[in-house]
Design an enzyme around this catalytic site. Structure first.
Site, PDB file in Angstrom:
ATOM      1  CB  SER A 115      -0.897  -0.001   1.245  1.00 26.09           C
ATOM      2  OG  SER A 115      -1.545   1.248   1.408  1.00 26.09           O
ATOM      3  CE1 TYR A 145      -6.166   4.274  -1.475  1.00 25.26           C
ATOM      4  CE2 TYR A 145      -4.324   4.209   0.056  1.00 25.26           C
ATOM      5  CZ  TYR A 145      -5.573   3.774  -0.343  1.00 25.26           C
ATOM      6  OH  TYR A 145      -6.223   2.829   0.410  1.00 25.26           O
ATOM      7  CB  THR A 152      -6.886   2.375  -4.632  1.00 30.63           C
ATOM      8  OG1 THR A 152      -6.292   1.100  -4.373  1.00 30.63           O
ATOM      9  CG2 THR A 152      -8.159   2.496  -3.817  1.00 30.63           C
ATOM     10  CE  LYS A 196      -7.980  -3.035  -3.247  1.00 30.90           C
ATOM     11  NZ  LYS A 196      -8.731  -2.087  -2.394  1.00 30.90           N
ATOM     12  CG  HIS A 247     -11.246   0.686   0.394  1.00 29.77           C
ATOM     13  ND1 HIS A 247     -10.513   1.279  -0.610  1.00 29.77           N
ATOM     14  CD2 HIS A 247     -10.479   0.769   1.507  1.00 29.77           C
ATOM     15  CE1 HIS A 247      -9.353   1.717  -0.113  1.00 29.77           C
ATOM     16  NE2 HIS A 247      -9.319   1.410   1.171  1.00 29.77           N
TER      17      HIS A 247
END
Length: 390
Positions: free
Chosen positions: A110, A133, A159, A255, A279
């Site tokens: 992440s 992100y 994402t 995603k 999520h």
């Protein structure tokens, strides 16, 4: 370390993690937004799907191996990107990445990890995936993509369902921060979690290392937290896929898809794969479970791109149900986090062993020998699924 063989289910690992991990961080992993309706339905909707038992079939030489995004995998499971994994156990992302590598499945790091891209690259020997992100600071995002590229990450997971943060009541009530504030309440909490506390004392990785040291405005924990809170890009749109893909130079998987029209738009704008995901029930409460919308999304774009899914998988049976409904692969986040909290790297390995064994035995009872042959014919009564809203 306690004997992990005694843990027979992901729920067993969850209970062990609850005992070992401070409440603030356990609750972070085990929570959804608002009423947690979608979080609960992610798992309960799997329970509504019935498997079709077959007998008198040759079950020798069973095979769970397949591919995800062209990468050989020992089973159609990858480690999902989970923020702050390094607060479940010291150096948690490194431990989870090592477990995934040894098991022969992808690990996805992440953006909001405690361990950095470079930390994972230095402590593993095979390429891992990176989750991005998109933030307002475009030069930082460009550098972040370049760092993932330098680490030879073969897949970038973009994402798109976190432009704004869903409210998670547990995190607010617990005052969640990384590292945590040293209050009397927290000191009392860690006094009952000595293994966790000593692990954290022994590592330098206690903040968001993909960001810390890479942003001039973030010079300490307070400014890092302030910078992060204002950075999620509210203008994120489908056209962003193009420049991200060009910068990365490799496959980009989108995603956060829960709608067939969004799936079509993702593919039309260059997504090389999609992950059907809500999520983990942490964003739009009241949204459908991922497994419920998976079939319609597969119908919409499954012949044009690789469709994968996450949210709600707690067993090998769940993985097989997703594969039967058209997913080419699945991602597990909480199962990994619970294993990590229960036993570090060995705990993640145990979680993967549990899922693998459940998949193997269940596939045999379906009368199948190869994961590639699992499909709708393994689901009991498609008409029943339709009546249930699938």
């Amino acid at each position: 370390m306690a004997n992990l063989d005694k843990y027979l289910t992901i729920e067993d690992l969850m209970k062990a993690a609850r005992r070992r991990v401070p409440k603030m961080f356990f609750d972070y992993a085990d929570s959804g937004s608002w009423t947690e309706q979608t979080y609960r339905q992610n798992t309960t909707d799997f329970e509504k799907i019935l498997l079709r038992q077959r007998v008198a079939v040759n079950l020798e030489d069973r095979n769970l191996a397949t591919t995800m995004m062209g990468q050989p995998v020992s089973m159609p499971v990858a480690i999902a990107p989970v923020g702050s994994t390094g607060m479940q156990s010291a150096d948690g992302e490194i431990k989870a990445a090592r477990a995934a590598e040894k098991f022969g499945i992808p690990f996805t790091l992440s953006t909001m990890a405690i361990c950095s891209i470079e930390d994972i690259a230095e402590n593993t020997s095979k390429p891992f995936w990176f989750q991005l992100y998109v933030m307002r600071d475009k030069p930082f995002i460009e550098r972040l993509i370049d760092r993932a590229k330098a680490a030879k990450c073969p897949v970038l997971v973009l994402t798109m369902d976190l432009q704004i943060l869903g409210q998670r009541h547990k995190d607010i009530r617990n005052g969640l921060k990384a590292p945590p504030p040293i209050t009397p309440k927290f000191l009392f909490e860690i006094a009952t979690k000595p293994a966790w506390a000593f692990g954290m004392l022994g590592t330098k990785r206690r903040t968001f290392r993909n960001i810390a040291g890479h942003v001039t405005e973030a010079v300490d924990l307070a400014s890092l937290s302030q910078w992060t809170a204002t950075q999620f890009d509210l203008t994120l749109n489908w056209k962003d896929i193009a420049w991200i893909k060009k910068r990365f130079g490799g496959p980009v998987v989108v995603k956060g898809i829960l709608d067939a029209e969004d799936a079509r738009l993702a593919v039309e704008n260059g997504a090389d794969g999609i992950i059907v995901s809500n999520h983990g029930g942490r964003q739009l409460d009241g949204a459908p479970s991922s497994i419920r919308v998976l079939p319609e999304i597969v119908d919409a774009v499954g012949n044009r791109t690789e469709v994968m899914m996450d949210s709600g998988i707690r067993s090998g049976q769940d993985v097989l149900k997703a594969i039967a409904l058209g997913a080419k692969g699945t991602f597990v986040g909480r199962a990994m986090a619970f294993g990590l909290g229960a036993g570090g790297e060995a705990g993640v390995t145990r979680a993967l062993q549990i899922i693998n064994k459940e998949m193997d035995v269940t596939m045999a009872l379906l009368g199948e020998r190869d994961i590639k042959n699992v499909g709708l014919h393994n689901i009991y009564s498609n008409e029943l699924l339709k009546r249930q809203g699938y």
